[in-house]
Design an enzyme around this catalytic site. Structure first.
Site, PDB file in Angstrom:
ATOM      1  N   ILE A  80      -4.346  -5.370  15.627  1.00  0.00           N
ATOM      2  CA  ILE A  80      -3.109  -4.892  15.004  1.00  0.00           C
ATOM      3  C   ILE A  80      -3.048  -3.411  15.343  1.00  0.00           C
ATOM      4  O   ILE A  80      -4.061  -2.703  15.230  1.00  0.00           O
ATOM      5  CB  ILE A  80      -3.039  -5.143  13.484  1.00  0.00           C
ATOM      6  CG1 ILE A  80      -1.698  -4.643  12.942  1.00  0.00           C
ATOM      7  CG2 ILE A  80      -4.234  -4.558  12.764  1.00  0.00           C
ATOM      8  CD1 ILE A  80      -1.416  -5.067  11.507  1.00  0.00           C
ATOM      9  N   GLU A 114      -7.013 -10.545  16.145  1.00  0.00           N
ATOM     10  CA  GLU A 114      -7.766  -9.813  17.165  1.00  0.00           C
ATOM     11  C   GLU A 114      -7.386  -8.336  17.169  1.00  0.00           C
ATOM     12  O   GLU A 114      -8.247  -7.468  17.218  1.00  0.00           O
ATOM     13  CB  GLU A 114      -7.523 -10.426  18.547  1.00  0.00           C
ATOM     14  CG  GLU A 114      -8.227  -9.728  19.677  1.00  0.00           C
ATOM     15  CD  GLU A 114      -9.751  -9.823  19.610  1.00  0.00           C
ATOM     16  OE1 GLU A 114     -10.405  -8.939  20.189  1.00  0.00           O
ATOM     17  OE2 GLU A 114     -10.294 -10.748  18.987  1.00  0.00           O
ATOM     18  N   TYR A 161      -7.418  -1.860   4.357  1.00  0.00           N
ATOM     19  CA  TYR A 161      -7.717  -3.287   4.232  1.00  0.00           C
ATOM     20  C   TYR A 161      -8.243  -3.623   2.838  1.00  0.00           C
ATOM     21  O   TYR A 161      -7.864  -4.634   2.247  1.00  0.00           O
ATOM     22  CB  TYR A 161      -8.721  -3.736   5.299  1.00  0.00           C
ATOM     23  CG  TYR A 161      -8.215  -3.578   6.719  1.00  0.00           C
ATOM     24  CD1 TYR A 161      -6.878  -3.766   7.042  1.00  0.00           C
ATOM     25  CD2 TYR A 161      -9.087  -3.226   7.736  1.00  0.00           C
ATOM     26  CE1 TYR A 161      -6.422  -3.613   8.342  1.00  0.00           C
ATOM     27  CE2 TYR A 161      -8.641  -3.073   9.040  1.00  0.00           C
ATOM     28  CZ  TYR A 161      -7.311  -3.265   9.340  1.00  0.00           C
ATOM     29  OH  TYR A 161      -6.866  -3.119  10.623  1.00  0.00           O
ATOM     30  N   GLY A 202       4.560   1.580   6.002  1.00  0.00           N
ATOM     31  CA  GLY A 202       4.393   0.229   5.482  1.00  0.00           C
ATOM     32  C   GLY A 202       4.449  -0.845   6.557  1.00  0.00           C
ATOM     33  O   GLY A 202       4.409  -2.041   6.252  1.00  0.00           O
ATOM     34  N   ILE A 203       4.522  -0.433   7.818  1.00  0.00           N
ATOM     35  CA  ILE A 203       4.657  -1.394   8.918  1.00  0.00           C
ATOM     36  C   ILE A 203       3.415  -2.273   9.054  1.00  0.00           C
ATOM     37  O   ILE A 203       3.526  -3.498   9.179  1.00  0.00           O
ATOM     38  CB  ILE A 203       4.977  -0.643  10.229  1.00  0.00           C
ATOM     39  CG1 ILE A 203       6.423  -0.108  10.161  1.00  0.00           C
ATOM     40  CG2 ILE A 203       4.770  -1.532  11.445  1.00  0.00           C
ATOM     41  CD1 ILE A 203       6.818   0.802  11.303  1.00  0.00           C
ATOM     42  N   GLY A 204       2.228  -1.687   9.018  1.00  0.00           N
ATOM     43  CA  GLY A 204       1.002  -2.479   9.120  1.00  0.00           C
ATOM     44  C   GLY A 204       0.894  -3.489   7.993  1.00  0.00           C
ATOM     45  O   GLY A 204       0.517  -4.642   8.204  1.00  0.00           O
TER      46      GLY A 204
END
Length: 170
Positions: free
Chosen positions: A96, A94, A142, A106-108
């Site tokens: 992020i 839902e 993405y 690089g966290i995502g």
């Protein structure tokens, strides 16, 4: 309250954990920050009480919180959906959100990778989410992960009075 279990990551000083009931204020803060980024502030009606009931009493979704140097810097909220074609559940992401000052570390990617691992471990056939069509940085990110847009599908939604009006016809 049980002891918090942290999930180590490949990024120094960054750990993931599942949200606990006393995190509702942090979750709501992240929701409001995301809504601000998406220019949708006026649509946030969630309260701490609503989140507590939905997430911790009813358990309708799971929430991950990412901490950098022990400070919450991101969250992800996801739940199961179901594919009749595969006969298996999927995970629907839902939200992020990574605070702006912690982006490009690089966290995502770590959060999405962890949820993909959950989908694999839980025998899910799909891992899906939606992205606003103007959000080019996210779309490019993405796609770099191998995600493909479902251009041939249109999302439909009923909200508030529309749901009630349709329900009254039953």
């Amino acid at each position: 309250m049980k002891e918090i279990e942290y999930i180590d990551t490949k990024l120094n000083n960054f750990k993931i954990r599942y949200a606990q009931e006393n995190d509702v204020s942090i979750i709501l803060e992240f929701i409001k920050e995301l809504a601000s980024y998406e220019k949708l502030n006026d649509q946030v009606v969630a309260t701490e009480d609503i989140l507590k009931r939905s997430l911790f009493d009813r358990k309708v979704a799971e929430v991950l919180i990412g901490e950098y140097d022990c400070k919450p810097v991101c969250y992800a909220i996801f739940f199961y959906n179901f594919s009749t074609f595969t006969g298996k559940p999927g995970i629907y992401l839902e939200d992020i959100y990574v605070k702006p000052e912690y982006r490009n570390k690089g966290i995502g990617k770590i959060i999405l990778t962890y949820i993909a691992k959950l989908a694999t471990d839980r025998d899910c056939s799909r891992f899906e989410w939606a992205c606003l069509d103007w959000n080019e940085p996210s779309i490019n990110f993405y796609k770099s992960l191998g995600a493909v847009p479902m251009d041939e599908w249109t999302v439909y939604r009923l909200e508030g009075d529309s749901i009630k009006k349709l329900a009254e016809k039953f």
